[in-house]
Design a protein around this motif. Sequence first.
Motif, PDB file in Angstrom:
ATOM      1  N   LYS A  27       0.991  -1.336  -0.054  1.00  0.00           N
ATOM      2  CA  LYS A  27       0.037  -0.029   0.080  1.00  0.00           C
ATOM      3  C   LYS A  27       0.798   1.171   0.034  1.00  0.00           C
ATOM      4  O   LYS A  27       2.102   1.325   0.449  1.00  0.00           O
ATOM      5  CB  LYS A  27      -0.872   0.043   1.191  1.00  0.00           C
ATOM      6  N   GLU A  28       0.309   2.311  -0.342  1.00  0.00           N
ATOM      7  CA  GLU A  28       1.256   3.697  -0.268  1.00  0.00           C
ATOM      8  C   GLU A  28       0.089   4.609   0.468  1.00  0.00           C
ATOM      9  O   GLU A  28      -1.133   4.548   0.412  1.00  0.00           O
ATOM     10  CB  GLU A  28       0.978   4.272  -1.568  1.00  0.00           C
ATOM     11  N   LEU A  29       0.767   5.574   1.247  1.00  0.00           N
ATOM     12  CA  LEU A  29      -0.009   6.524   2.167  1.00  0.00           C
ATOM     13  C   LEU A  29       1.155   7.984   1.659  1.00  0.00           C
ATOM     14  O   LEU A  29       1.919   7.919   1.656  1.00  0.00           O
ATOM     15  CB  LEU A  29       0.025   6.330   3.343  1.00  0.00           C
ATOM     16  N   GLN A  30       0.024   8.829   1.618  1.00  0.00           N
ATOM     17  CA  GLN A  30       0.684  10.068   1.774  1.00  0.00           C
ATOM     18  C   GLN A  30       0.805  10.855   2.896  1.00  0.00           C
ATOM     19  O   GLN A  30      -0.095  10.844   3.859  1.00  0.00           O
ATOM     20  CB  GLN A  30      -0.108  11.248   0.580  1.00  0.00           C
ATOM     21  N   ASP A  37      -1.035   8.496  13.321  1.00  0.00           N
ATOM     22  CA  ASP A  37      -2.410   8.682  13.308  1.00  0.00           C
ATOM     23  C   ASP A  37      -2.918   8.279  11.705  1.00  0.00           C
ATOM     24  O   ASP A  37      -2.416   8.567  10.907  1.00  0.00           O
ATOM     25  CB  ASP A  37      -2.864   9.973  13.684  1.00  0.00           C
ATOM     26  N   THR A  38      -4.153   7.722  11.953  1.00  0.00           N
ATOM     27  CA  THR A  38      -4.933   7.338  10.632  1.00  0.00           C
ATOM     28  C   THR A  38      -6.366   7.459  11.025  1.00  0.00           C
ATOM     29  O   THR A  38      -6.959   7.072  12.062  1.00  0.00           O
ATOM     30  CB  THR A  38      -4.264   6.019  10.138  1.00  0.00           C
ATOM     31  N   ASP A  39      -7.191   7.416   9.879  1.00  0.00           N
ATOM     32  CA  ASP A  39      -8.817   7.263   9.830  1.00  0.00           C
ATOM     33  C   ASP A  39      -8.795   5.890   9.286  1.00  0.00           C
ATOM     34  O   ASP A  39     -10.139   5.366   9.169  1.00  0.00           O
ATOM     35  CB  ASP A  39      -9.391   8.264   9.483  1.00  0.00           C
ATOM     36  N   LEU A  58       5.532   5.209   2.317  1.00  0.00           N
ATOM     37  CA  LEU A  58       5.051   6.634   2.951  1.00  0.00           C
ATOM     38  C   LEU A  58       5.607   7.489   1.822  1.00  0.00           C
ATOM     39  O   LEU A  58       6.940   7.557   1.651  1.00  0.00           O
ATOM     40  CB  LEU A  58       5.572   6.862   4.374  1.00  0.00           C
ATOM     41  N   LYS A  59       5.172   8.348   1.227  1.00  0.00           N
ATOM     42  CA  LYS A  59       5.272   9.242   0.294  1.00  0.00           C
ATOM     43  C   LYS A  59       5.133  10.943   0.820  1.00  0.00           C
ATOM     44  O   LYS A  59       4.215  11.108   1.440  1.00  0.00           O
ATOM     45  CB  LYS A  59       4.513   8.949  -1.044  1.00  0.00           C
ATOM     46  N   ASP A  60       5.813  11.737   0.092  1.00  0.00           N
ATOM     47  CA  ASP A  60       5.358  13.073   0.069  1.00  0.00           C
ATOM     48  C   ASP A  60       5.338  13.592  -1.470  1.00  0.00           C
ATOM     49  O   ASP A  60       6.479  13.803  -2.137  1.00  0.00           O
ATOM     50  CB  ASP A  60       6.673  13.956   0.832  1.00  0.00           C
ATOM     51  N   GLY A  61       4.020  13.666  -1.855  1.00  0.00           N
ATOM     52  CA  GLY A  61       3.791  13.868  -3.172  1.00  0.00           C
ATOM     53  C   GLY A  61       4.448  12.454  -4.126  1.00  0.00           C
ATOM     54  O   GLY A  61       4.124  11.599  -3.816  1.00  0.00           O
ATOM     55  N   ASP A  62       5.513  12.931  -5.027  1.00  0.00           N
ATOM     56  CA  ASP A  62       5.771  11.717  -5.997  1.00  0.00           C
ATOM     57  C   ASP A  62       7.080  11.274  -5.350  1.00  0.00           C
ATOM     58  O   ASP A  62       7.759  10.085  -5.860  1.00  0.00           O
ATOM     59  CB  ASP A  62       6.304  12.263  -7.267  1.00  0.00           C
TER      60      ASP A  62
END
Length: 429
Positions: free
Chosen positions: A79-82, A133-135, A147-151
Amino acid sequence: MKFFLASAMLAATASAFTTTPSTRSVARSVGEAKFAPVSVRSAGTQLEAAKQVPHGGSLVDLILKTDEEKAAAVAKCTKELQLSPRQLCDVELIMNGGFSPLTGFMDEETYKHVVDNVALPDGLIFGLPVVFDTDDEDLQPGDIVLLKDGDRDIATIEFTDKYTPNKAYECKECYGTSEIEHPGSLMVATERGKYYMGGKITGLNLPIRDFPCRTPAEVRETLPDDVDVVAFQCRNPVHRAHYELFTRALDDPLVGTDGVVLVHPTCGPTQADDIPGVVRYKTYEVLKEETHNDRTRWEYLPYSMHMAGPREAIQHMMIRKNFGCTHFIIGRDMAGSKSSVTGEDYYGAYDAQDFAKAKGPELGVTPVPSLNLVYTDEEGYVTADEAKEKNLSEKKLSGTKFRKMLRGGEDIPEWFAFKSVVKVLRENV
């Protein structure tokens, strides 16, 4: 959901915490017995380039060094998350060692222990919890996520647990109140997700920022290994009084001969009405050039402010210890905040100083109380006590008045602010 939680926190506060500004956790923790000594637990290198030993004994470095290693780590992710701006700061400080000895986000046991005891489960002092934290209902322990910051790929995280925090209790213990009029409580109630998750971080790449944030290892290499290093934290532009304060700190009897100052502003998210980090960075750069001094060093910290008063003072001291600092300047009402409704201070003027003095020996960082400086017509900047004793004529300019003059294009007195800083603020604010 988050605003419902905020209302619930208000209700809890009304019945359970309506006392003085100094935090319950601070009062309890200062009186507690010391924890047992802690052994080195984190993989890293104890650097000799600075006088100070990293927190926990060694400096964490979780950033993979080769493209092959990074590609293999990314391949494991499903999975990926911003990352949010605050999460990005936390991930960076975990993987570069700023939060040593942490190697990931806190699991439930660690989180609860830090909230209750200002310490990790093995007793090593730690000011505030560092949580992911997450929903997202679908994220589960065992998931490995990119874990990403933009691209840009920043890190991977292998989640170890998922838990529902008692946010009202967390805020009471860490901020002294769960009122959402406190900016830290407001952040926890309305910005953070429903769940917290523990997880091990593997670093891939540092974020690309508008301001350069060197790692603890890089900063340590620039510091002398035989003199004291005094850290100065700020989240606002540096004005004349600040400059006088941190340069005069080198004359404090607590600081050894030939010490240096590391001016180390936080450039991450802060209170909503603070000047943006990129603008603050520009003011620091022009001031660094204008006041060039061999005993003053400038670096920048990707840290998001909590405005947690005494507890945050400990967090700042711990982080600067990892960057190689032996001393830390504690200002009046450091990391303090006011109620957005009543305007009342949440902490006493000296709560942070008192807590830092109590915890300093255990932490291994010496707090240096900041001077209460005032400007006088007769002798320039002197201490308030000296001005009173000599009956000198003080000049005052409030922050509110300064901002009004700035917006109105009025001349700002040079005794208050540096011309170079004012120029940058006029052009960018």
